[in-house]
Design a protein around this motif. Structure first.
Motif, PDB file in Angstrom:
ATOM      1  N   ALA A   1     -13.915 -38.215  12.505  1.00 13.96           N
ATOM      2  CA  ALA A   1     -13.552 -37.108  11.617  1.00 13.96           C
ATOM      3  C   ALA A   1     -14.596 -36.003  11.546  1.00 13.96           C
ATOM      4  CB  ALA A   1     -13.282 -37.635  10.203  1.00 13.96           C
ATOM      5  N   PHE A   2     -15.862 -36.371  11.724  1.00 15.11           N
ATOM      6  CA  PHE A   2     -16.929 -35.392  11.563  1.00 15.11           C
ATOM      7  C   PHE A   2     -17.588 -35.007  12.878  1.00 15.11           C
ATOM      8  CE2 PHE A   2     -16.260 -36.695   7.320  1.00 15.11           C
ATOM      9  CZ  PHE A   2     -16.821 -35.767   6.471  1.00 15.11           C
ATOM     10  N   GLY A   3     -17.295 -35.739  13.942  1.00 13.51           N
ATOM     11  CA  GLY A   3     -17.846 -35.412  15.242  1.00 13.51           C
ATOM     12  C   GLY A   3     -19.308 -35.768  15.422  1.00 13.51           C
ATOM     13  N   ALA A   4     -19.779 -36.790  14.704  1.00 13.19           N
ATOM     14  CA  ALA A   4     -21.170 -37.231  14.868  1.00 13.19           C
ATOM     15  C   ALA A   4     -21.397 -37.677  16.313  1.00 13.19           C
ATOM     16  CB  ALA A   4     -21.472 -38.371  13.905  1.00 13.19           C
ATOM     17  N   ASN A   5     -22.603 -37.492  16.774  1.00 12.37           N
ATOM     18  CA  ASN A   5     -22.951 -37.897  18.135  1.00 12.37           C
ATOM     19  C   ASN A   5     -23.739 -39.199  18.077  1.00 12.37           C
ATOM     20  OD1 ASN A   5     -23.788 -38.213  20.751  1.00 12.37           O
ATOM     21  ND2 ASN A   5     -24.601 -36.143  20.969  1.00 12.37           N
ATOM     22  N   LEU A   6     -23.059 -40.305  18.329  1.00 10.73           N
ATOM     23  CA  LEU A   6     -23.714 -41.605  18.240  1.00 10.73           C
ATOM     24  C   LEU A   6     -24.651 -41.876  19.402  1.00 10.73           C
ATOM     25  CD1 LEU A   6     -20.883 -43.903  16.858  1.00 10.73           C
ATOM     26  CD2 LEU A   6     -22.624 -42.633  15.619  1.00 10.73           C
ATOM     27  N   GLU A   7     -24.550 -41.096  20.470  1.00 12.92           N
ATOM     28  CA  GLU A   7     -25.424 -41.291  21.625  1.00 12.92           C
ATOM     29  C   GLU A   7     -26.880 -40.958  21.305  1.00 12.92           C
ATOM     30  OE1 GLU A   7     -24.578 -42.673  24.564  1.00 12.92           O
ATOM     31  OE2 GLU A   7     -22.632 -43.010  23.614  1.00 12.92           O
ATOM     32  N   VAL A   8     -27.102 -40.056  20.361  1.00 11.31           N
ATOM     33  CA  VAL A   8     -28.463 -39.653  20.030  1.00 11.31           C
ATOM     34  C   VAL A   8     -28.849 -40.038  18.607  1.00 11.31           C
ATOM     35  CG1 VAL A   8     -28.504 -37.754  21.695  1.00 11.31           C
ATOM     36  CG2 VAL A   8     -27.712 -37.328  19.352  1.00 11.31           C
ATOM     37  N   SER A   9     -28.048 -40.880  17.969  1.00  8.87           N
ATOM     38  CA  SER A   9     -28.307 -41.287  16.595  1.00  8.87           C
ATOM     39  C   SER A   9     -28.842 -42.711  16.544  1.00  8.87           C
ATOM     40  CB  SER A   9     -27.016 -41.221  15.778  1.00  8.87           C
ATOM     41  OG  SER A   9     -26.512 -39.909  15.739  1.00  8.87           O
ATOM     42  N   THR A  10     -29.591 -42.977  15.498  1.00 14.16           N
ATOM     43  CA  THR A  10     -30.067 -44.328  15.239  1.00 14.16           C
ATOM     44  C   THR A  10     -29.354 -44.862  14.003  1.00 14.16           C
ATOM     45  OG1 THR A  10     -31.841 -43.610  13.765  1.00 14.16           O
ATOM     46  CG2 THR A  10     -32.369 -43.732  16.136  1.00 14.16           C
ATOM     47  N   LYS A  11     -29.495 -46.136  13.762  1.00 14.41           N
ATOM     48  CA  LYS A  11     -28.903 -46.732  12.565  1.00 14.41           C
ATOM     49  C   LYS A  11     -29.475 -46.051  11.326  1.00 14.41           C
ATOM     50  CE  LYS A  11     -28.032 -51.138  10.245  1.00 14.41           C
ATOM     51  NZ  LYS A  11     -28.031 -50.574   8.928  1.00 14.41           N
ATOM     52  N   ARG A  12     -30.756 -45.785  11.353  1.00 11.09           N
ATOM     53  CA  ARG A  12     -31.395 -45.112  10.209  1.00 11.09           C
ATOM     54  C   ARG A  12     -30.775 -43.735   9.962  1.00 11.09           C
ATOM     55  NH1 ARG A  12     -37.276 -42.742   9.685  1.00 11.09           N
ATOM     56  NH2 ARG A  12     -37.395 -42.637   7.435  1.00 11.09           N
ATOM     57  N   ASP A  13     -30.524 -42.978  11.043  1.00 14.47           N
ATOM     58  CA  ASP A  13     -29.889 -41.665  10.912  1.00 14.47           C
ATOM     59  C   ASP A  13     -28.522 -41.796  10.235  1.00 14.47           C
ATOM     60  OD1 ASP A  13     -31.987 -40.462  12.320  1.00 14.47           O
ATOM     61  OD2 ASP A  13     -30.907 -40.540  14.237  1.00 14.47           O
ATOM     62  N   LEU A  14     -27.734 -42.755  10.716  1.00 23.97           N
ATOM     63  CA  LEU A  14     -26.390 -42.922  10.166  1.00 23.97           C
ATOM     64  C   LEU A  14     -26.432 -43.437   8.736  1.00 23.97           C
ATOM     65  CD1 LEU A  14     -24.243 -44.211  13.146  1.00 23.97           C
ATOM     66  CD2 LEU A  14     -24.433 -41.923  12.225  1.00 23.97           C
ATOM     67  N   ASP A  15     -27.351 -44.343   8.430  1.00 29.53           N
ATOM     68  CA  ASP A  15     -27.484 -44.824   7.052  1.00 29.53           C
ATOM     69  C   ASP A  15     -27.795 -43.665   6.109  1.00 29.53           C
ATOM     70  OD1 ASP A  15     -26.952 -47.490   7.664  1.00 29.53           O
ATOM     71  OD2 ASP A  15     -29.079 -48.038   7.835  1.00 29.53           O
ATOM     72  N   LYS A  16     -28.718 -42.783   6.518  1.00 30.41           N
ATOM     73  CA  LYS A  16     -29.072 -41.620   5.697  1.00 30.41           C
ATOM     74  C   LYS A  16     -27.876 -40.678   5.544  1.00 30.41           C
ATOM     75  CE  LYS A  16     -33.478 -40.021   6.265  1.00 30.41           C
ATOM     76  NZ  LYS A  16     -34.576 -39.452   7.064  1.00 30.41           N
ATOM     77  N   THR A  17     -27.163 -40.451   6.647  1.00 31.80           N
ATOM     78  CA  THR A  17     -25.995 -39.565   6.607  1.00 31.80           C
ATOM     79  C   THR A  17     -24.912 -40.139   5.701  1.00 31.80           C
ATOM     80  OG1 THR A  17     -26.463 -38.769   8.827  1.00 31.80           O
ATOM     81  CG2 THR A  17     -24.223 -38.431   8.003  1.00 31.80           C
TER      82      THR A  17
ATOM     83  N   PHE B   1     -25.939 -39.798   2.077  1.00 29.34           N
ATOM     84  CA  PHE B   1     -25.804 -38.403   1.649  1.00 29.34           C
ATOM     85  C   PHE B   1     -24.336 -38.035   1.414  1.00 29.34           C
ATOM     86  CE2 PHE B   1     -24.952 -33.964   2.556  1.00 29.34           C
ATOM     87  CZ  PHE B   1     -25.799 -33.337   1.653  1.00 29.34           C
ATOM     88  N   LEU B   2     -23.474 -38.387   2.370  1.00 33.36           N
ATOM     89  CA  LEU B   2     -22.060 -38.061   2.232  1.00 33.36           C
ATOM     90  C   LEU B   2     -21.443 -38.732   1.016  1.00 33.36           C
ATOM     91  CD1 LEU B   2     -20.836 -38.220   5.933  1.00 33.36           C
ATOM     92  CD2 LEU B   2     -21.088 -36.174   4.513  1.00 33.36           C
ATOM     93  N   GLN B   3     -21.777 -39.992   0.796  1.00 29.49           N
ATOM     94  CA  GLN B   3     -21.214 -40.713  -0.344  1.00 29.49           C
ATOM     95  C   GLN B   3     -21.639 -40.080  -1.664  1.00 29.49           C
ATOM     96  OE1 GLN B   3     -18.879 -43.034   0.108  1.00 29.49           O
ATOM     97  NE2 GLN B   3     -18.592 -43.041  -2.093  1.00 29.49           N
ATOM     98  N   ALA B   4     -22.851 -39.567  -1.708  1.00 33.55           N
ATOM     99  CA  ALA B   4     -23.362 -38.971  -2.938  1.00 33.55           C
ATOM    100  C   ALA B   4     -22.941 -37.516  -3.135  1.00 33.55           C
ATOM    101  CB  ALA B   4     -24.890 -39.062  -2.947  1.00 33.55           C
ATOM    102  N   ASN B   5     -22.704 -36.782  -2.041  1.00 37.64           N
ATOM    103  CA  ASN B   5     -22.560 -35.326  -2.159  1.00 37.64           C
ATOM    104  C   ASN B   5     -21.287 -34.718  -1.595  1.00 37.64           C
ATOM    105  OD1 ASN B   5     -25.293 -34.794  -3.246  1.00 37.64           O
ATOM    106  ND2 ASN B   5     -25.909 -35.709  -1.317  1.00 37.64           N
ATOM    107  N   HIS B   6     -20.518 -35.445  -0.854  1.00 32.04           N
ATOM    108  CA  HIS B   6     -19.369 -34.849  -0.163  1.00 32.04           C
ATOM    109  C   HIS B   6     -18.070 -35.412  -0.736  1.00 32.04           C
ATOM    110  CE1 HIS B   6     -16.654 -33.620   3.036  1.00 32.04           C
ATOM    111  NE2 HIS B   6     -17.625 -32.898   3.567  1.00 32.04           N
TER     112      HIS B   6
END
Length: 132
Positions: free
Chosen positions: A57-73, A76-81
């Protein structure tokens, strides 16, 4: 274009879509460090589906992301979006109404992901109409 060729074309498109879904789901499980085979906990299913939806739905690029990146995202989304929060509520409702169980393994998670993507366009449609 005759009917036979049209049927072959449609079948090919469906195959490509399914292959892309498999790729998204494998990537989501890999990046979230959830085993591919075997049963999953509800928490693991939710984590994988959330990562999958970031990609779908959001077009995240999992090829360059880490678990930590996704956890933070995801935090953030759960709290603010508001849209993400509504999507998560909708997914939980859909999970309750599906006949299979995603915790049964990869096929179950794939079935849930397919159900979500089929339902996503309908769920998103009213929001798109509000901007028109």
């Amino acid at each position: 274009l005759d009917l036979n060729r049209l049927a072959i074309f449609i079948s090919t498109i469906e195959h490509l879509i399914r292959a892309e879904m498999l790729e998204y789901l494998y990537s989501a499980q890999r990046i979230m460090q959830v085993k591919i085979a075997g049963p999953k906990t509800e928490g693991e299913v939710d984590l994988v589906i959330s990562a999958f939806m970031l990609l779908y739905a959001f077009g995240a690029n999992l090829e360059v992301s880490t678990k930590r990146d996704l956890d933070k995202t995801l935090t953030f989304l759960q709290a603010n979006h508001k849209g993400w929060q509504q999507l998560q509520t909708h997914i939980q409702d859909l999970k309750k109404s599906t006949t299979g169980t995603a915790a049964d393994g990869f096929d179950g998670v794939m079935g849930l992901a397919v159900d979500i993507t089929k339902d996503y366009a309908e769920w998103q449609s009213p929001a798109c109409k509000d901007f028109a």
